[in-house]
Design an enzyme around this catalytic site. Structure first.
Site, PDB file in Angstrom:
ATOM      1  N   ASP B  11       0.859  -1.181   0.000  1.00 28.28           N
ATOM      2  CA  ASP B  11       0.000   0.000   0.000  1.00 28.28           C
ATOM      3  C   ASP B  11       0.897   1.233   0.000  1.00 28.28           C
ATOM      4  O   ASP B  11       1.759   1.371   0.866  1.00 28.28           O
ATOM      5  CB  ASP B  11      -0.879   0.029   1.260  1.00 28.28           C
ATOM      6  CG  ASP B  11      -2.005  -0.991   1.172  1.00 28.28           C
ATOM      7  OD1 ASP B  11      -2.089  -1.692   0.139  1.00 28.28           O
ATOM      8  OD2 ASP B  11      -2.794  -1.092   2.129  1.00 28.28           O
ATOM      9  N   ASP B 130     -13.842  -6.875  -4.646  1.00 27.16           N
ATOM     10  CA  ASP B 130     -13.943  -7.080  -3.197  1.00 27.16           C
ATOM     11  C   ASP B 130     -15.311  -7.684  -2.922  1.00 27.16           C
ATOM     12  O   ASP B 130     -16.325  -7.024  -3.124  1.00 27.16           O
ATOM     13  CB  ASP B 130     -13.798  -5.748  -2.463  1.00 27.16           C
ATOM     14  CG  ASP B 130     -12.417  -5.122  -2.660  1.00 27.16           C
ATOM     15  OD1 ASP B 130     -11.488  -5.844  -3.089  1.00 27.16           O
ATOM     16  OD2 ASP B 130     -12.260  -3.914  -2.401  1.00 27.16           O
TER      17      ASP B 130
END
Lengths: 203, 252
Positions: B11, B130
């Site tokens: 990230d 997701d």
């Protein structure tokens, strides 16, 4: 100086950086004189065969590439660049290639995932200065068409993907790799180094 | 045959790696390029950068990170996060990214998948999904915003549409398994893998080496992605690969 031939197809940055990391100077160029003066030339490429040949013809780089191959200095086609070395392709219609090696480019056909994308293990089929002293290992492929060389003597290495798939070809000073050596970890770098080493043998 | 891939995910915010990273030998543990090079050396087969920058400046910084990374590593890498236009894709691919991950923007505008695939080739387009189990439906629903917002879209249906529109790969994160370390969501992964004929990267839930074996065999995944367990050195990529090799799964 290593010339990376720029004919408007694909990402030349990674190839050029990989060559530099191996200690060679590079020039990304479409200039005929610059290419012909280089110690080795790399023909990269991502995209469609027909578009690539059109670009090469329009820029006159098709004849420059053939001239380079005839000079006897080391030349390497990568991915689509390898496919272009051959006589013809059936990718979206019939197309004539550079014809430096006899053979054709055909579509993967069968009940399996296409593109052939990911890490696959090389089998070395004959000895070559490219992989002298190296062990067979995995390299990274991304392609939907594959090469059927006419002559077994031009086929240096293959991988297994529901059939034997051409991975490395070579004849004299002209070589091709279907995978991306610049994206294939340590083994990829060693193979690229093997090719670049040919410039030293020449001098 | 193709080797199963192990993919660490980083990230990145404003050009820096966030989520604590526990590499002791790094000069700068927050530098995504140095961390990427470390994972390359440790045997990662591919990398994913997730750009969580919220500002225009942060996104511009990501292009620089991509450029520097492309010059340093020898494995393919994907960049995702906040990409909503073909021009964004072009900028990142030009900078040296191999693949582009799209998520929310593709749900809002599915044409983005088709346009990207036509322009750059399917192999460049990774659609991230997701998904969370919806007990009322008895199947999985797509969520956005880190699992907070339901979309009312069925994950299996969406997976099929993404493939039809030209996605080259699916990055499938289970919101139920994510963060649990109890293992990947094998059921979800298998359902999607059996439905589509493009590669599926399973994500969320890895906590032990054998979880990768489960998701590759029972889950039929082509690749396994994890973040924290690798960053915190709870396991190394080599340990995962050794376990897989021992059990007869082909790895690099």
């Amino acid at each position: 100086m290593i010339a990376i031939i720029d004919y408007g197809m694909g990402n030349l940055h990674s190839v050029s950086k990989a060559v530099e990391r191996l200690g060679y100077e590079t020039v990304v160029t479409s200039d005929a004189a610059e290419i012909l003066a280089a110690d080795a030339a790399i023909l990269p490429g991502v995209g469609a065969f027909g578009d690539a040949m059109d670009n090469l013809r329009e820029t006159g780089l098709d004849s420059v590439t053939k001239q380079y191959a005839a000079s006897g200095k080391p030349m390497l086609g990568i991915c689509l660049g390898m496919q272009l070395l051959f006589s013809e392709s059936e990718e979206y219609g019939a197309h004539t290639g550079l014809g430096l090696l006899p053979g054709s480019v055909v579509r993967f056909q069968g009940d399996y995932k296409v593109p052939h994308m990911g890490w696959n293990k090389l089998s070395f089929l004959q000895s070559s200065p490219l992989f002298e002293g190296l062990e067979e290992g995995h390299v990274y492929f991304v392609h939907s068409f594959h090469v059927k060389p006419e002559l077994p003597s031009d086929l240096l290495a293959s991988v297994d993907y529901y059939q034997p798939v051409t991975a490395i070809v070579g004849r004299g000073n002209v070589y091709g790799m279907q995978f991306h050596p610049e994206k294939s970890g340590d083994l990829g770098m060693r193979l690229l180094e093997g090719f670049l080493g040919l410039t030293k043998q020449q001098q | 045959m193709l080797a199963k891939r192990i993919i660490p995910c980083l990230d990145v915010k404003d050009g820096r790696v966030v989520k604590g990273v526990n590499f002791v030998n790094l000069r700068d543990a927050g530098d995504p390029v140095e961390l990427a090079a470390t994972y390359d050396r440790e045997g990662a087969d591919e990398l994913v950068f997730l750009d969580i920058s919220a500002s225009v400046e942060g996104r511009a910084t990501m292009v620089e990170v991509v450029k520097r990374t492309a010059g340093e590593i020898t494995i393919p890498f994907t960049v995702g996060g906040g990409i909503s236009h073909v021009d964004d894709m072009k900028r990142l691919l030009r900078a040296g990214a191999d693949k582009i991950g799209i998520n929310t923007a593709a749900i809002r505008n599915p044409q983005l998948i088709s346009d990207g695939a036509r322009k750059f080739g399917s192999q460049c387009i990774v659609v991230a999904i997701d998904a969370k189990f919806n007990p009322e439906w008895g199947e999985w629903e797509i969520f956005t915003h880190g699992g907070r917002n339901g979309t009312g879209i069925r994950a299996l249906e969406w997976a099929r549409e993404a493939e039809r529109r030209g996605a080259g790969e699916l990055l499938l994160t289970s919101m139920d398994a994510d963060g649990t370390k109890d293992g990947f969501d094998v059921k979800l992964t298998r359902a999607v893998s059996e439905l589509v004929s493009i590669p599926v990267i399973a994500s969320g839930g890895a906590g032990r080496v054998e979880h990768f074996h489960d998701v590759f065999t029972e889950g039929k995944a082509d690749a396994g992605l994890a973040a924290t367990i690798f960053h915190y050195k709870e396991m190394t990529i080599q340990e995962v690969k050794d376990d897989l090799k021992r059990k007869g799964v082909e790895v690099r």
